[in-house]
Write a protein that holds these residues in place. Structure first.
Motif, PDB file in Angstrom:
ATOM      1  N   ASP A  29       0.814  -1.213   0.000  1.00 32.75           N
ATOM      2  CA  ASP A  29       0.000   0.000   0.000  1.00 32.75           C
ATOM      3  C   ASP A  29       0.851   1.269   0.000  1.00 32.75           C
ATOM      4  O   ASP A  29       0.583   2.190  -0.781  1.00 32.75           O
ATOM      5  CB  ASP A  29      -0.980  -0.003   1.176  1.00 32.75           C
ATOM      6  N   PHE A  32       2.492   1.534  -3.464  1.00 34.91           N
ATOM      7  CA  PHE A  32       1.472   1.879  -4.452  1.00 34.91           C
ATOM      8  C   PHE A  32       1.031   3.335  -4.260  1.00 34.91           C
ATOM      9  O   PHE A  32       0.895   4.094  -5.232  1.00 34.91           O
ATOM     10  CB  PHE A  32       0.264   0.942  -4.331  1.00 34.91           C
ATOM     11  N   ARG A  36       1.367   6.014  -7.043  1.00 33.34           N
ATOM     12  CA  ARG A  36       0.067   6.566  -7.474  1.00 33.34           C
ATOM     13  C   ARG A  36       0.086   8.100  -7.393  1.00 33.34           C
ATOM     14  O   ARG A  36      -0.376   8.783  -8.284  1.00 33.34           O
ATOM     15  CB  ARG A  36      -1.012   5.978  -6.560  1.00 33.34           C
ATOM     16  N   ARG A  37       0.645   8.597  -6.309  1.00 38.95           N
ATOM     17  CA  ARG A  37       0.697  10.039  -6.126  1.00 38.95           C
ATOM     18  C   ARG A  37       1.638  10.682  -7.151  1.00 38.95           C
ATOM     19  O   ARG A  37       1.397  11.794  -7.614  1.00 38.95           O
ATOM     20  CB  ARG A  37       1.165  10.321  -4.686  1.00 38.95           C
ATOM     21  N   PRO A  42      -4.192   5.455 -11.607  1.00 37.62           N
ATOM     22  CA  PRO A  42      -4.136   4.286 -10.716  1.00 37.62           C
ATOM     23  C   PRO A  42      -3.729   2.990 -11.412  1.00 37.62           C
ATOM     24  O   PRO A  42      -3.034   2.160 -10.827  1.00 37.62           O
ATOM     25  CB  PRO A  42      -5.558   4.186 -10.151  1.00 37.62           C
ATOM     26  N   ALA A  46      -0.453   0.845 -10.528  1.00 35.61           N
ATOM     27  CA  ALA A  46      -0.467  -0.578 -10.146  1.00 35.61           C
ATOM     28  C   ALA A  46       0.602  -1.342 -10.926  1.00 35.61           C
ATOM     29  O   ALA A  46       1.322  -2.177 -10.362  1.00 35.61           O
ATOM     30  CB  ALA A  46      -1.847  -1.171 -10.399  1.00 35.61           C
ATOM     31  N   ALA A  49       4.010  -0.224  -9.602  1.00 33.44           N
ATOM     32  CA  ALA A  49       4.249  -0.753  -8.247  1.00 33.44           C
ATOM     33  C   ALA A  49       4.589  -2.240  -8.306  1.00 33.44           C
ATOM     34  O   ALA A  49       5.479  -2.720  -7.600  1.00 33.44           O
ATOM     35  CB  ALA A  49       3.024  -0.513  -7.371  1.00 33.44           C
ATOM     36  N   GLU A 106      -9.473   9.590  -7.711  1.00 36.12           N
ATOM     37  CA  GLU A 106     -10.455   9.220  -6.702  1.00 36.12           C
ATOM     38  C   GLU A 106     -11.026  10.420  -5.977  1.00 36.12           C
ATOM     39  O   GLU A 106     -12.120  10.383  -5.474  1.00 36.12           O
ATOM     40  CB  GLU A 106      -9.847   8.213  -5.723  1.00 36.12           C
ATOM     41  N   LEU A 107     -10.259  11.500  -5.979  1.00 37.33           N
ATOM     42  CA  LEU A 107     -10.752  12.669  -5.258  1.00 37.33           C
ATOM     43  C   LEU A 107     -11.854  13.386  -6.018  1.00 37.33           C
ATOM     44  O   LEU A 107     -12.637  14.107  -5.432  1.00 37.33           O
ATOM     45  CB  LEU A 107      -9.598  13.643  -5.014  1.00 37.33           C
ATOM     46  N   LEU A 125     -10.691  19.831   1.289  1.00 36.76           N
ATOM     47  CA  LEU A 125      -9.310  19.983   1.734  1.00 36.76           C
ATOM     48  C   LEU A 125      -8.419  18.932   1.059  1.00 36.76           C
ATOM     49  O   LEU A 125      -7.331  19.239   0.575  1.00 36.76           O
ATOM     50  CB  LEU A 125      -9.221  19.847   3.266  1.00 36.76           C
ATOM     51  N   ARG A 126      -8.910  17.697   1.029  1.00 38.73           N
ATOM     52  CA  ARG A 126      -8.137  16.616   0.388  1.00 38.73           C
ATOM     53  C   ARG A 126      -7.858  16.968  -1.059  1.00 38.73           C
ATOM     54  O   ARG A 126      -6.747  16.768  -1.568  1.00 38.73           O
ATOM     55  CB  ARG A 126      -8.920  15.302   0.464  1.00 38.73           C
ATOM     56  N   VAL A 129      -5.248  19.760  -1.202  1.00 35.30           N
ATOM     57  CA  VAL A 129      -3.895  19.286  -0.879  1.00 35.30           C
ATOM     58  C   VAL A 129      -3.350  18.453  -2.036  1.00 35.30           C
ATOM     59  O   VAL A 129      -2.184  18.582  -2.427  1.00 35.30           O
ATOM     60  CB  VAL A 129      -3.895  18.479   0.448  1.00 35.30           C
ATOM     61  N   SER A 130      -4.213  17.617  -2.593  1.00 35.48           N
ATOM     62  CA  SER A 130      -3.794  16.806  -3.747  1.00 35.48           C
ATOM     63  C   SER A 130      -3.302  17.698  -4.877  1.00 35.48           C
ATOM     64  O   SER A 130      -2.277  17.436  -5.501  1.00 35.48           O
ATOM     65  CB  SER A 130      -4.956  15.967  -4.267  1.00 35.48           C
ATOM     66  N   VAL A 133       0.043  19.340  -4.091  1.00 38.60           N
ATOM     67  CA  VAL A 133       1.167  18.396  -4.262  1.00 38.60           C
ATOM     68  C   VAL A 133       1.446  18.197  -5.751  1.00 38.60           C
ATOM     69  O   VAL A 133       2.591  18.168  -6.187  1.00 38.60           O
ATOM     70  CB  VAL A 133       0.860  17.043  -3.575  1.00 38.60           C
TER      71      VAL A 133
END
Lengths: 190, 162
Positions: A29, A32, A36-37, A42, A46, A49, A106-107, A125-126, A129-130, A133
């Motif tokens: 995890d 990945f 992923r980031r 995704p 995968a 990873a 996903e966000l 917020l997520r 922040v995403s 970044v």
């Protein structure tokens, strides 16, 4: 008492598949998540990873310090991401699917569950922040994720990325300043 | 006087703020860190700036953590099986021993002359025909330069069993 990681790594080095699987379960995890980031997509993450773990399996016999497995694994992950970026790509994949609110990462998927306002704020917020970044240049992005999300020390990052410790500190500092600028609106509210 | 002190303070703030982002990471240098630490103790504005920087990275914890695909191990195991069918590279530590042994054996072989190319053996001297031809020559031309039989050649050839 759980078996120390170093011992598990040694067993894996001797060809113990179950030991390797234990390491895989422990790090799949986080690895990945990091990839992923860094790459956004995704499915691609995968694949990359999985390739990271394949390379780790093949390279394990050459790992001289089993106690440094974690940093070594992230080194492979960072190199795999860099290799991916070096290879010609038909198009860049955005973390948020082109910046739109619908589709993509996903966000961008709306949380349809009924809930308090706080949930909605957290989702925003997520997303913010995403995006912050994502806006970082890759060199700053990788160090900030490795340090703040994956808990690697400056020394470990320097070794993993083949950089001087001063360079890592400098990149972390610049990344932090960038993030502060990109998240200025949230900083006032938080 | 007061104006110049204010300018000096602003300049100090500006300098410290250049160093602030790296401060928590152990940068930028010992002297600069000492300056920052001293300045933060007496400048609430810069202390607020540092707190803001810390909050920015603290917000990273808001990032969602997404689990890896559930079938990743199965897929990886297939790849591992494929890789294992191919000859795996040996551990370097273990590779040293055979390499060393090969080097020692090669050195011994050279030392003992096993590996060293032997000189080609000289073609056997046909003693009988040699003696016959010299006898004939000594009869026909007793004073010719090659008429005499070289006793050493004959003895050597006989000694070698030819």
């Amino acid at each position: 008492m759980p078996e120390p990681e170093e011992a598990i790594v040694r067993r894996a080095q001797d060809g113990d598949r179950e030991a390797f699987r234990t390491l895989f379960e422990r790090y799949r995890d986080p690895v990945f998540g990091y990839v992923r980031r860094m790459v956004g997509d995704p499915e691609l993450a995968a694949d990359l990873a999985q390739d990271v773990f394949l390379r780790a399996y093949q390279g394990l016999p050459r790992l001289k310090a089993p106690g440094a497995f974690r940093g070594w694994l992230y080194q492979i992950a960072a190199n795999r991401v860099r290799d991916h970026w070096k290879s010609p790509r038909p198009e860049m994949l955005s973390l948020e699917g082109g910046g739109g609110e619908e589709g993509g990462g996903e966000l961008a998927v709306a949380d349809t569950r009924p809930g308090p306002e706080r949930v909605a704020v957290r989702e925003h917020l997520r997303l913010a922040v995403s995006r912050a970044v994502e806006k970082l240049v890759p060199e700053r992005q990788e160090v900030v994720l490795l340090h703040h999300l994956h808990g690697l020390e400056v020394r470990e990052i320097a070794r993993a990325l083949g950089l001087a410790e001063g360079t890592v500190k400098s990149r972390l500092g610049r990344a932090r300043a960038d993030l502060r600028r990109h998240l200025a609106d949230w900083m006032e509210e938080s | 006087m007061a104006k110049s002190r204010q300018e000096s303070s602003m300049a100090r703030c500006a300098r410290v703020r250049e160093w602030l982002p790296e401060y928590d990471y152990g940068g930028p240098g010992v002297w600069q860190r000492w300056q920052v630490a001293r300045h933060l103790g007496c400048c609430p504005e810069c202390a607020r700036e540092l707190a803001g920087l810390r909050r920015a990275t603290a917000l990273l914890t808001a990032l969602p953590t997404e689990p890896a695909p559930a079938d990743m191990w199965a897929s990886l195991e297939r790849e591992l099986a494929r890789v294992e069918r191919a000859p795996a590279p040996a551990r370097p530590g273990r590779r040293v021993v055979p390499a060393l042994a090969a080097a020692v054996a090669a050195a011994l072989a050279v030392g003992l002359g096993v590996w060293y190319p032997r000189p080609e053996p000289a073609a056997p001297l046909p003693v009988a025909s040699y003696v016959r031809s010299h006898l004939a020559l000594s009869r026909a031309q007793p004073f010719a330069p090659g008429a005499g039989i070289d006793t050493l050649v004959v003895l050597t050839a006989v000694g070698e069993g030819r």
